[in-house]
Design an enzyme around this catalytic site. Structure first.
Site, PDB file in Angstrom:
ATOM      1  CG  ASN A 118       8.681  55.440  57.711  1.00  0.00           C
ATOM      2  OD1 ASN A 118       9.640  56.162  57.450  1.00  0.00           O
ATOM      3  ND2 ASN A 118       8.592  54.746  58.837  1.00  0.00           N
ATOM      4  CD1 TRP A 119      10.049  56.073  51.027  1.00  0.00           C
ATOM      5  CD2 TRP A 119      11.595  57.495  50.254  1.00  0.00           C
ATOM      6  NE1 TRP A 119       9.757  56.339  49.707  1.00  0.00           N
ATOM      7  CE2 TRP A 119      10.690  57.209  49.214  1.00  0.00           C
ATOM      8  CE3 TRP A 119      12.654  58.375  50.000  1.00  0.00           C
ATOM      9  CZ2 TRP A 119      10.811  57.766  47.938  1.00  0.00           C
ATOM     10  CZ3 TRP A 119      12.780  58.930  48.731  1.00  0.00           C
ATOM     11  CH2 TRP A 119      11.862  58.633  47.706  1.00  0.00           C
ATOM     12  CE  LYS A 120      10.145  51.148  58.090  1.00  0.00           C
ATOM     13  NZ  LYS A 120      10.066  49.872  58.776  1.00  0.00           N
ATOM     14  CG  HIS A 156       8.095  53.625  63.285  1.00  0.00           C
ATOM     15  ND1 HIS A 156       8.845  52.489  63.447  1.00  0.00           N
ATOM     16  CD2 HIS A 156       7.412  53.460  62.125  1.00  0.00           C
ATOM     17  CE1 HIS A 156       8.638  51.675  62.407  1.00  0.00           C
ATOM     18  NE2 HIS A 156       7.770  52.247  61.599  1.00  0.00           N
ATOM     19  CD  GLU A 173      11.600  50.473  61.982  1.00  0.00           C
ATOM     20  OE1 GLU A 173      11.900  51.549  61.453  1.00  0.00           O
ATOM     21  OE2 GLU A 173      11.093  49.520  61.359  1.00  0.00           O
ATOM     22  CD  GLU A 201       3.492  51.200  61.452  1.00  0.00           C
ATOM     23  OE1 GLU A 201       3.477  51.090  60.228  1.00  0.00           O
ATOM     24  OE2 GLU A 201       4.468  51.619  62.082  1.00  0.00           O
ATOM     25  N   GLY A 233       8.038  44.799  58.263  1.00  0.00           N
ATOM     26  CA  GLY A 233       9.194  44.339  57.494  1.00  0.00           C
ATOM     27  C   GLY A 233       9.369  42.833  57.477  1.00  0.00           C
ATOM     28  CB  SER A 292       4.134  43.042  55.865  1.00  0.00           C
ATOM     29  OG  SER A 292       5.358  42.827  56.533  1.00  0.00           O
ATOM     30  N   GLY A 343       6.083  50.834  54.693  1.00  0.00           N
ATOM     31  CA  GLY A 343       7.538  50.978  54.722  1.00  0.00           C
ATOM     32  C   GLY A 343       8.142  50.563  53.390  1.00  0.00           C
ATOM     33  N   GLY A 344       8.598  49.320  53.330  1.00  0.00           N
ATOM     34  CA  GLY A 344       9.340  48.815  52.168  1.00  0.00           C
ATOM     35  C   GLY A 344       8.667  49.081  50.826  1.00  0.00           C
TER      36      GLY A 344
END
Ligand code: PEP
Length: 255
Positions: A10-12, A93, A95, A166, A172, A211, A232-233
């Site tokens: 997921n590049w957000k 998600h 977020e 999650e 993150g 993470s 993510g990251g």
């Protein structure tokens, strides 16, 4: 890992046309591990370009609207995302569930999942507890309630669904739960899926997210009922994401 492992990046709100070079490199890496299904989820304006740039990975959307079309400025419908080349959508998600994000409640998440399925998109439904909820011993109850209220009830939904567990506090932050806690939560999610869908609930892949990186992927992916990862990251570069794909292939091979 009895189900085919599924690794999704997921590049957000990160990405540019220049970053499609990373997507192409991820695509080449994924082609080396056919046992692993790989998806990449860029910001919506890049979906079409990414879908045209890759061949071995699926391209997804980070969200969709509940309605098929209409006067919703700034939103994107599932049908438009599918037309752009997306084959799946992430919904719920944390977020987007967060008050400081979009404040999405379970009912909206469920409506989004059902809208995605109606447009022929597969769905990754995210659930997870906050740190305060875990500290209060409520993690499983919170996740079970989120799951029950946000699962799509469309006919045949289980076949095109994955669930991502999650923990909000792990996203993150570089912190991950103990592997035993991940396995316990995935077991509870499986029970919820069986209750909702009967036998079909056994085929829904449950991903871990929060993470995940090249160093911890093998251990997390080896936990009971973990059939993949939402990343993510570490999905932003081919180097780190390919290492996670390779770890999934290794865990699958070990059986
Ligand atoms: C996520 O936001 O879904 C996520 C898992 O992020 P990260 O891997 O960066 O923790």
């Amino acid at each position: 890992m009895a189900l085919r492992p599924y690794i999704v990046g997921n590049w957000k709100m990160n990405g540019s046309r220049a970053m499609l070079a990373e997507a192409r490199a991820i695509d080449r890496a994924a082609a080396r591990y056919p046992a692993v299904e790989v998806g990449l989820v860029p910001p919506a304006p890049l979906i079409n370009l990414m879908a045209e740039a890759v061949s071995d990975i699926a391209v997804g959307a980070q969200d969709c609207h509940t309605a098929p079309s209409g006067a919703f400025t700034g939103d994107v419908s599932a049908a438009t995302l599918a037309d752009a080349g997306a084959s799946f959508a992430i919904v719920g998600h944390s977020e987007r569930r967060a008050k400081a994000g979009h404040g999405e409640k379970d009912a909206v998440v469920r409506a989004k999942a059902e809208a995605a399925l109606a447009a022929d998109l597969a769905v990754i439904l995210c659930v997870g507890e906050t740190e305060a909820e875990r500290d209060a011993g409520k993690a499983e109850a919170v996740v079970a309630a989120q799951l029950k209220a946000s699962l799509p009830r469309t006919e045949g939904a289980a076949v095109r669904l994955a669930v991502a567990y999650e923990p909000v506090w792990a996203i993150g932050t570089g912190r991950v739960p103990a592997v035993a806690d991940v396995a316990a939560m995935h077991g509870a999610i499986r029970a919820g899926l069986l209750a909702a869908y009967g036998e079909d609930g056994a085929g829904v892949r449950i991903l871990y997210g929060g993470s995940v990186n090249a160093g911890n992927a093998a251990e997390l992916l080896g936990a009971d009922e973990v059939a993949g990862a939402l990343v993510g990251g570490a999905s932003l570069t081919a180097e780190s994401f390919a290492a996670i794909i390779s770890a999934a292939a290794m865990v699958a091979e070990e059986g």
